[in-house]
Design a protein around this motif. Structure first.
Motif, mmCIF file in Angstrom:
data_model
loop_
_atom_site.group_PDB
_atom_site.id
_atom_site.type_symbol
_atom_site.label_atom_id
_atom_site.label_comp_id
_atom_site.label_asym_id
_atom_site.label_seq_id
_atom_site.Cartn_x
_atom_site.Cartn_y
_atom_site.Cartn_z
ATOM 1 N N ALA A 343 97.453 -23.268 45.572
ATOM 2 C CA ALA A 343 98.116 -24.326 45.020
ATOM 3 C C ALA A 343 98.822 -23.862 43.425
ATOM 4 O O ALA A 343 98.357 -23.841 43.060
ATOM 5 N N GLY A 344 98.865 -22.377 43.895
ATOM 6 C CA GLY A 344 99.269 -21.208 42.780
ATOM 7 C C GLY A 344 97.893 -21.379 41.976
ATOM 8 O O GLY A 344 97.966 -19.886 40.602
ATOM 9 N N THR A 345 96.957 -21.018 42.346
ATOM 10 C CA THR A 345 95.225 -20.565 41.535
ATOM 11 C C THR A 345 94.710 -19.758 42.574
ATOM 12 O O THR A 345 94.342 -19.857 43.415
ATOM 13 N N VAL A 346 95.059 -18.416 42.145
ATOM 14 C CA VAL A 346 94.084 -17.540 42.532
ATOM 15 C C VAL A 346 93.099 -17.276 42.768
ATOM 16 O O VAL A 346 92.007 -17.643 41.731
ATOM 17 N N VAL A 347 92.189 -18.068 43.379
ATOM 18 C CA VAL A 347 90.230 -17.909 43.659
ATOM 19 C C VAL A 347 89.753 -16.837 44.532
ATOM 20 O O VAL A 347 90.378 -16.608 45.795
ATOM 21 N N PRO A 348 89.199 -16.134 43.336
ATOM 22 C CA PRO A 348 88.444 -15.289 44.071
ATOM 23 C C PRO A 348 87.502 -15.736 45.377
ATOM 24 O O PRO A 348 86.395 -16.307 45.002
ATOM 25 N N LEU A 349 87.184 -14.653 46.787
ATOM 26 C CA LEU A 349 86.273 -15.394 47.458
ATOM 27 C C LEU A 349 85.315 -13.863 47.735
ATOM 28 O O LEU A 349 85.513 -13.308 48.582
ATOM 29 N N PRO A 350 84.771 -13.627 47.440
ATOM 30 C CA PRO A 350 83.261 -12.514 47.267
ATOM 31 C C PRO A 350 83.000 -12.426 48.356
ATOM 32 O O PRO A 350 82.089 -14.384 48.983
ATOM 33 N N LEU A 351 82.827 -11.744 49.285
ATOM 34 C CA LEU A 351 82.455 -11.802 50.725
ATOM 35 C C LEU A 351 81.018 -10.431 50.662
ATOM 36 O O LEU A 351 80.845 -9.722 50.265
ATOM 37 N N PRO A 352 80.211 -10.640 51.826
ATOM 38 C CA PRO A 352 78.744 -10.256 51.557
ATOM 39 C C PRO A 352 78.979 -9.070 52.069
ATOM 40 O O PRO A 352 80.170 -8.421 53.266
#
Ligand SMILES: C[S@@+](CC[C@H](N)C(=O)[O-])C[C@H]1O[C@@H](n2cnc3c(N)ncnc32)[C@H](O)[C@@H]1O
Length: 412
Positions: A343-352
């Protein structure tokens, strides 16, 4: 509001606006009721696609949920069927034309109220998307649906949420005060004039999460002219479910309901330790401010424990949703970060570190045990199961959190 009024609205403005000709170009998918999502959040991933699944779509509207799940069941070779029921003939005509355009033969279309389901049979899964919040008595509606649920079954519902809809309710009240006695078409025309005049201080104008009303009259009517519309906070939703003898198994997408998605300060997060997952979800809703709706999977309390699938064995099969694993793997450096837009907020998803080699091999058929062997081979092994599993769990948490990965268990 009486059923007659509600029906009149949806006869004038079938919702959402859909053209059956578009079925040739695309399948509209979403939540709730994507088949892999239902399997993951209601049936613990244990659905046997060879056994008939009985589905009810209550208040099916112009057919989005019905067409999606019926098509996915047909694609999976499932011999079950989908029963669609709605008060509105105009909406049903569109939904039927969409099914016909796709050649779907596994849908039964009915006109009627979800409050009167006696005689229709019982169902493994019930979809009720965007309907309960428009009923005079939502708990009675949910109870009627619960009564039609088979043992071990579950439901996917969507209800509106208040905070992301800031500005809607004052404007609904303002319009209600001036549209008495008008036809639906006259109301829409007047609402459009008003929207064109709103001052910069108006909360709907300032609300970036709601733009649908600009695209069609049906959307405008649903947003601003509905005379029966009550939103639910997370605790209110839990209470609604409990009133019908149901429990909330999951809220999707899960990352939206996780405080750590929105707030990073460990001191703040520490204060939330010890809360239940639903209390954390309620907190996240209050803080993020962007939730316009809740999509929840509900089950009876006796099946709550096994409702949500877990990656707890080598036989579990990961499944991607709308993601091309191999393509993604190509552009992913070890330890890369994926960005999701919530919803308009860019969320970083750290990946292994092993995310790339894993994603390249996740095809919806390969169980974790085989995936482990393949990844070990591809990366020049040895690779301990525990190391693989810890990294898979990280990948799963990131992608499941944003609705991109589910789990399946092979049929017994
Ligand atoms: C906002 S639309 C949602 C349609 C669809 N579920 C979707 O998500 O695209 C609500 C629909 O619920 C139907 N509806 C409202 N009350 C109902 C009732 N008591 N029984 C059956 N359908 C009902 C309306 O006619 C309308 O088509």
């Amino acid at each position: 509001m009486s059923t007659d009024h509600l029906r009149a609205q949806y006869e004038a403005y079938p919702y959402p606006a859909r053209d059956p000709a578009d079925e040739r170009k695309r399948l509209v998918t979403g939540s709730p009721s994507h088949l892999d999502e239902v399997n993951h959040f209601v049936f613990g991933g244990r659905l046997d696609f060879a056994k008939p699944l009985d589905v009810l779509v209550a208040g099916g509207g112009t057919g989005d949920g019905t067409i999606m799940i019926a098509q996915q069941m047909a694609d999976a070779g499932n011999p079950g069927s989908v029963t669609y029921i709605d008060l509105s003939d105009a909406s049903r005509a569109i939904a039927e034309a969409r099914a016909k355009a796709r050649g779907l033969t596994n849908v039964r279309f009915l006109r009627g109220s979800l409050l009167e389901l006696t005689g229709l049979g019982t169902f493994d899964y019930i979809d009720c998307c965007g309907v309960l919040h428009h009923l005079d008595n939502p708990p009675a509606g949910l109870k009627a649906l619960e009564s039609a649920l088979k043992p071990g079954g579950g439901m996917g519902i969507m209800v509106y949420a208040p905070l992301g809809r800031i500005g809607v309710y004052p404007l609904q009240a303002a319009l209600r005060a001036m549209t008495e006695g008008m036809t639906p078409q006259e109301k829409v025309a007047l609402a459009r004039r008003l929207i064109g005049q709103l001052p910069a201080t108006n909360w709907l104008k300032r609300n970036p999460f709601l733009t649908d009303h600009q695209t069609s009259d049906a959307n405008l009517y649903d947003l601003l002219l509905h005379s029966c519309d009550r939103p639910y906070t997370v605790p209110e939703l839990v209470e609604l479910a409990e009133s019908a003898g149901l429990a909330v198994a999951a809220l999707v997408e899960p990352a939206r309901y996780e405080p750590a998605t929105w707030v990073k300060d460990p001191r703040v997060l520490k204060r939330l330790e010890g809360l239940t997952w639903l209390e954390r979800a309620a907190w996240a809703e209050q803080v993020c401010g962007s939730l316009t709706k809740h999509i929840a999977y509900l089950v009876r309390p006796d099946t709550l424990d096994g409702a949500v699938a877990r990656a707890d064995g080598a036989e579990v099969v990961p499944v991607l949703r709308d993601l091309d694993g191999p393509a993604m793997a190509k552009g992913l450096p070890p330890g890369g970060v994926l960005e999701a837009d919530l919803a308009g907020t860019v969320v970083p998803l750290p990946l292994p570190r092993l995310a790339g080699p894993m994603l390249a091999r996740i095809d919806g058929r390969t169980p974790l045990g085989d995936l482990h062997r393949q990844v070990a081979e591809a990366t020049g092994g040895p690779l301990a199961w525990e190391t693989f599993k810890t990294q898979f769990d990280q990948l799963f948490a990131a992608l499941n959190g944003v609705g991109k990965m589910y789990l399946r268990r092979p049929a017994a």
